[in-house]
Write a protein that holds these residues in place. Structure first.
Motif, PDB file in Angstrom:
ATOM      1  N   GLN A 134      -6.059  -8.953  -2.576  1.00 43.96           N
ATOM      2  CA  GLN A 134      -6.701  -8.143  -1.874  1.00 43.96           C
ATOM      3  C   GLN A 134      -5.520  -7.579  -0.541  1.00 43.96           C
ATOM      4  O   GLN A 134      -6.549  -6.913  -0.080  1.00 43.96           O
ATOM      5  CB  GLN A 134      -7.726  -9.290  -1.218  1.00 43.96           C
ATOM      6  CG  GLN A 134      -8.891  -8.716  -0.076  1.00 43.96           C
ATOM      7  CD  GLN A 134      -9.653  -9.864   0.137  1.00 43.96           C
ATOM      8  OE1 GLN A 134      -9.621 -10.774  -0.393  1.00 43.96           O
ATOM      9  NE2 GLN A 134     -10.468  -9.692   1.454  1.00 43.96           N
ATOM     10  N   LEU A 135      -5.059  -8.435  -0.679  1.00 45.86           N
ATOM     11  CA  LEU A 135      -4.162  -7.909   1.024  1.00 45.86           C
ATOM     12  C   LEU A 135      -3.250  -6.655   1.160  1.00 45.86           C
ATOM     13  O   LEU A 135      -3.529  -6.027   2.046  1.00 45.86           O
ATOM     14  CB  LEU A 135      -3.828  -8.906   1.495  1.00 45.86           C
ATOM     15  CG  LEU A 135      -4.523  -9.826   2.298  1.00 45.86           C
ATOM     16  CD1 LEU A 135      -3.504 -11.909   2.291  1.00 45.86           C
ATOM     17  CD2 LEU A 135      -5.102 -10.203   3.183  1.00 45.86           C
ATOM     18  N   PHE A 136      -2.498  -6.486  -0.207  1.00 45.83           N
ATOM     19  CA  PHE A 136      -1.731  -6.006  -0.066  1.00 45.83           C
ATOM     20  C   PHE A 136      -1.138  -4.842  -1.283  1.00 45.83           C
ATOM     21  O   PHE A 136      -0.760  -3.237  -1.600  1.00 45.83           O
ATOM     22  CB  PHE A 136       0.148  -6.752  -0.520  1.00 45.83           C
ATOM     23  CG  PHE A 136       0.166  -7.470   0.748  1.00 45.83           C
ATOM     24  CD1 PHE A 136       0.038  -7.552   2.126  1.00 45.83           C
ATOM     25  CD2 PHE A 136       0.765  -9.090   0.612  1.00 45.83           C
ATOM     26  CE1 PHE A 136       0.489  -7.815   2.805  1.00 45.83           C
ATOM     27  CE2 PHE A 136       0.715 -10.230   1.616  1.00 45.83           C
ATOM     28  CZ  PHE A 136       0.611  -9.729   2.043  1.00 45.83           C
ATOM     29  N   SER A 137      -2.530  -4.809  -2.112  1.00 44.62           N
ATOM     30  CA  SER A 137      -2.570  -4.396  -3.254  1.00 44.62           C
ATOM     31  C   SER A 137      -3.350  -2.288  -2.540  1.00 44.62           C
ATOM     32  O   SER A 137      -4.057  -2.638  -2.337  1.00 44.62           O
ATOM     33  CB  SER A 137      -3.306  -4.257  -4.302  1.00 44.62           C
ATOM     34  OG  SER A 137      -4.105  -4.501  -4.517  1.00 44.62           O
ATOM     35  N   ALA A 152       8.670  -4.559  -1.767  1.00 49.07           N
ATOM     36  CA  ALA A 152       7.942  -5.672  -1.949  1.00 49.07           C
ATOM     37  C   ALA A 152       6.843  -6.128  -2.337  1.00 49.07           C
ATOM     38  O   ALA A 152       5.918  -6.756  -3.319  1.00 49.07           O
ATOM     39  CB  ALA A 152       9.199  -6.569  -1.651  1.00 49.07           C
ATOM     40  N   HIS A 153       6.015  -6.551  -0.962  1.00 48.53           N
ATOM     41  CA  HIS A 153       5.302  -7.083  -0.897  1.00 48.53           C
ATOM     42  C   HIS A 153       3.836  -6.263  -2.040  1.00 48.53           C
ATOM     43  O   HIS A 153       2.948  -6.723  -2.908  1.00 48.53           O
ATOM     44  CB  HIS A 153       4.521  -6.982   0.228  1.00 48.53           C
ATOM     45  CG  HIS A 153       4.167  -6.313   0.854  1.00 48.53           C
ATOM     46  ND1 HIS A 153       5.210  -4.653   1.806  1.00 48.53           N
ATOM     47  CD2 HIS A 153       3.198  -5.212   1.656  1.00 48.53           C
ATOM     48  CE1 HIS A 153       4.998  -3.930   2.022  1.00 48.53           C
ATOM     49  NE2 HIS A 153       3.529  -4.346   2.426  1.00 48.53           N
ATOM     50  N   ARG A 154       3.830  -5.112  -1.923  1.00 51.24           N
ATOM     51  CA  ARG A 154       2.504  -3.698  -2.277  1.00 51.24           C
ATOM     52  C   ARG A 154       2.395  -3.790  -4.071  1.00 51.24           C
ATOM     53  O   ARG A 154       1.732  -4.086  -4.757  1.00 51.24           O
ATOM     54  CB  ARG A 154       3.262  -2.700  -1.857  1.00 51.24           C
ATOM     55  CG  ARG A 154       1.544  -2.181  -2.973  1.00 51.24           C
ATOM     56  CD  ARG A 154       2.359  -0.401  -2.021  1.00 51.24           C
ATOM     57  NE  ARG A 154       1.716  -0.425  -0.802  1.00 51.24           N
ATOM     58  CZ  ARG A 154       3.292   0.364   0.083  1.00 51.24           C
ATOM     59  NH1 ARG A 154       4.344   0.449  -0.639  1.00 51.24           N
ATOM     60  NH2 ARG A 154       3.234   0.388   1.330  1.00 51.24           N
ATOM     61  N   ALA A 155       4.054  -4.186  -4.244  1.00 51.99           N
ATOM     62  CA  ALA A 155       4.760  -4.498  -5.724  1.00 51.99           C
ATOM     63  C   ALA A 155       3.595  -6.027  -6.263  1.00 51.99           C
ATOM     64  O   ALA A 155       3.466  -6.027  -7.494  1.00 51.99           O
ATOM     65  CB  ALA A 155       5.925  -4.529  -6.195  1.00 51.99           C
ATOM     66  N   TYR A 156       4.202  -6.722  -5.402  1.00 51.70           N
ATOM     67  CA  TYR A 156       3.579  -8.106  -5.771  1.00 51.70           C
ATOM     68  C   TYR A 156       2.093  -8.168  -6.198  1.00 51.70           C
ATOM     69  O   TYR A 156       1.216  -8.628  -6.518  1.00 51.70           O
ATOM     70  CB  TYR A 156       3.632  -9.154  -4.626  1.00 51.70           C
ATOM     71  CG  TYR A 156       3.471 -10.654  -4.896  1.00 51.70           C
ATOM     72  CD1 TYR A 156       3.813 -11.466  -6.075  1.00 51.70           C
ATOM     73  CD2 TYR A 156       2.860 -11.033  -3.928  1.00 51.70           C
ATOM     74  CE1 TYR A 156       3.596 -12.797  -6.356  1.00 51.70           C
ATOM     75  CE2 TYR A 156       2.152 -12.760  -4.308  1.00 51.70           C
ATOM     76  CZ  TYR A 156       2.483 -13.437  -5.485  1.00 51.70           C
ATOM     77  OH  TYR A 156       2.531 -14.748  -5.884  1.00 51.70           O
ATOM     78  N   GLY A 157       1.127  -7.420  -4.522  1.00 51.64           N
ATOM     79  CA  GLY A 157      -0.381  -7.310  -4.727  1.00 51.64           C
ATOM     80  C   GLY A 157      -0.372  -6.500  -6.266  1.00 51.64           C
ATOM     81  O   GLY A 157      -1.671  -7.166  -6.741  1.00 51.64           O
ATOM     82  N   ASN A 158       0.181  -5.583  -6.086  1.00 48.64           N
ATOM     83  CA  ASN A 158      -0.422  -4.811  -7.741  1.00 48.64           C
ATOM     84  C   ASN A 158      -0.213  -6.089  -8.818  1.00 48.64           C
ATOM     85  O   ASN A 158      -1.225  -5.803  -9.795  1.00 48.64           O
ATOM     86  CB  ASN A 158       0.553  -3.642  -7.496  1.00 48.64           C
ATOM     87  CG  ASN A 158      -0.106  -2.595  -7.150  1.00 48.64           C
ATOM     88  OD1 ASN A 158      -1.037  -3.117  -5.664  1.00 48.64           O
ATOM     89  ND2 ASN A 158       1.423  -1.709  -6.755  1.00 48.64           N
ATOM     90  N   VAL A 251     -12.178  -8.696  -3.244  1.00 51.23           N
ATOM     91  CA  VAL A 251     -11.059  -8.300  -3.686  1.00 51.23           C
ATOM     92  C   VAL A 251     -10.093  -6.784  -3.536  1.00 51.23           C
ATOM     93  O   VAL A 251      -9.623  -6.251  -2.681  1.00 51.23           O
ATOM     94  CB  VAL A 251      -9.995  -8.568  -5.319  1.00 51.23           C
ATOM     95  CG1 VAL A 251      -9.403  -8.449  -5.553  1.00 51.23           C
ATOM     96  CG2 VAL A 251     -10.624 -10.005  -5.103  1.00 51.23           C
ATOM     97  N   SER A 252     -11.485  -5.458  -4.633  1.00 54.94           N
ATOM     98  CA  SER A 252     -10.892  -4.377  -4.198  1.00 54.94           C
ATOM     99  C   SER A 252     -12.132  -3.669  -4.937  1.00 54.94           C
ATOM    100  O   SER A 252     -12.518  -4.346  -6.143  1.00 54.94           O
ATOM    101  CB  SER A 252      -9.272  -4.284  -4.910  1.00 54.94           C
ATOM    102  OG  SER A 252      -9.148  -4.290  -5.993  1.00 54.94           O
ATOM    103  N   ARG A 253     -12.187  -2.353  -5.057  1.00 52.45           N
ATOM    104  CA  ARG A 253     -12.874  -1.807  -6.000  1.00 52.45           C
ATOM    105  C   ARG A 253     -12.168  -1.832  -7.775  1.00 52.45           C
ATOM    106  O   ARG A 253     -13.050  -1.760  -8.326  1.00 52.45           O
ATOM    107  CB  ARG A 253     -12.959  -0.319  -5.655  1.00 52.45           C
ATOM    108  CG  ARG A 253     -14.245   0.141  -6.725  1.00 52.45           C
ATOM    109  CD  ARG A 253     -13.871   1.716  -6.331  1.00 52.45           C
ATOM    110  NE  ARG A 253     -12.538   2.223  -6.161  1.00 52.45           N
ATOM    111  CZ  ARG A 253     -11.845   3.092  -6.575  1.00 52.45           C
ATOM    112  NH1 ARG A 253     -12.109   3.039  -7.890  1.00 52.45           N
ATOM    113  NH2 ARG A 253     -10.576   3.749  -6.585  1.00 52.45           N
TER     114      ARG A 253
END
Length: 272
Positions: A134-137, A152-158, A251-253
C-alpha cells in the motif's frame, strides 16, 4: 490434528518463531532456509527436517520442490514466508530483477511445482505480504522487472502487491480443488529482514530505532501460526489479505483487480 507444514524463510525472524510454536503444538514442520548454519541450528533445536534453497536461483527452487514432493506427497500447509528488500537493482542468474524473483517468482514457482501435494492435502497456502504494498507500490504489469525508475522500496512494494494478487488468483484457480490461499502483513518486525539493502529502512529494522517501531518476531508470527492452524472459511476468508485480524482495505486499485491478477499469473508462468 497434526499437520505437515512447509515453511520457507524458517531460519530466522518470524519464520523461525512460527516454526518453534507450530512444532510445539505438535505439527510436523519442514524448514526451508537459505543459510545452512542458521537453518541447521533451528532444525536441530526442533528435531525437524530441513532443506536449503536460495530463491535468487530458480534451479534451486526446482530442486527444492522435487525433494519436498519425494519426502511429502501430501502437504497440509505451505507458508511462503521467505523474502526481503534489496539494495541497488540487480539481476539474478535467471535474468530477473532480484526483488521480484525472491519475493514473488520463486514462491510462485515453488507453489506451482508443489500443487500435487497441496491438492492432495487440501492445503492452506500462506503468503507473508506487507503493508509496503500500500505504501510503496507503483505496480505496472508491463514492468514487473522494475526496469524503469527503480527504487528499492518501490520494488519491494510491487513484489508484496504481487503476493496479494497471487493469493487471489491461486484461490480463483484452485479453490474448487480444495486449496485455500491467504496473505497477511506481519507488522514491522525487528529481524534481519533489511540486511541486504542500503535503503533507509535498514536503519529502522537494524538501528537504534528498532525498539521503538518494531514488534518481536514471536509477535509477528501470530498470524502465520493462526492461519497455519486455522480453518478456511472460519478462521479466515480464502483469497483475502489481512492486516491484524481484519481483512485489509485500501491497499490499491490493482490489488482488487482480477484482470491484473490473471495477467500477473500468466506472465509469471511464462518467466519461470
Amino acid at each position: 490434528m497434526s499437520r505437515t507444514i512447509v515453511l520457507t524463510g524458517a531460519s530466522d525472524g518470524i519464520g523461525a518463531a512460527a516454526a518453534r510454536r507450530l512444532a510445539g503444538d505438535g505439527h510436523h514442520v519442514v524448514l526451508v532456509g537459505r543459510s545452512a548454519a542458521k537453518t541447521e541450528a533451528v532444525a536441530a533445536e526442533l528435531d525437524a527436517p530441513f532443506f536449503l534453497a536460495d530463491f535468487a536461483e530458480l534451479a534451486q527452487v526446482r530442486r527444492l520442490a522435487a525433494d519436498l514432493l519425494a519426502a511429502h506427497p501430501r502437504i497440509d500447509v505451505l507458508a511462503n514466508n521467505a523474502g526481503g528488500i534489496m539494495g541497488e537493482r540487480e539481476l539474478t542468474v535467471d535474468g530477473h530483477e532480484k526483488t521480484f524473483q525472491v519475493n514473488h517468482l520463486a514462491p510462485f514457482l515453488l507453489t506451482e511445482l508443489l500443487l500435487p501435494a497441496l491438492v492432495s492435502g487440501r492445503a492452506t497456502v500462506i503468503q507473508t505480504a506487507s503493508r509496503a504494498a500500500q505504501l510503496f507500490s507503483r505496480f505496472d504489469v508491463d514492468d514487473l522487472q522494475n526496469a524503469h525508475r527503480y527504487a528499492a522500496h518501490r520494488a519491494y512494494g510491487n513484489a508484496k502487491l504481487a503476493n496479494i494478487l497471487f493469493t487471489q488468483e491461486l484461490q480463483r484457480r484452485y479453490g474448487d480443488q480444495g486449496l485455500s490461499a491467504v496473505a497477511f502483513h506481519p507488522g514491522v518486525v525487528g529481524t534481519s529482514f533489511a540486511g541486504e539493502t542500503n535503503h533507509v529502512l535498514r536503519y529502522l529494522y537494524r538501528g537504534p530505532l528498532r525498539r521503538l517501531f518494531t514488534v518481536s518476531p514471536d509477535k509477528g508470527a501470530d498470524q502465520l501460526v493462526r492461519f497455519a492452524e486455522g480453518t478456511p472459511g472460519s478462521t479466515f476468508q480464502p483469497g483475502a489479505y489481512y492486516e491484524g485480524h481484519r481483512i485489509a482495505s485500501g491497499v490499491s486499485r490493482e490489488a482488487t483487480d482480477p484482470r491484473v491478477a490473471d495477467e500477473l499469473w500468466e506472465r509469471s508462468a511464462a518467466m519461470v
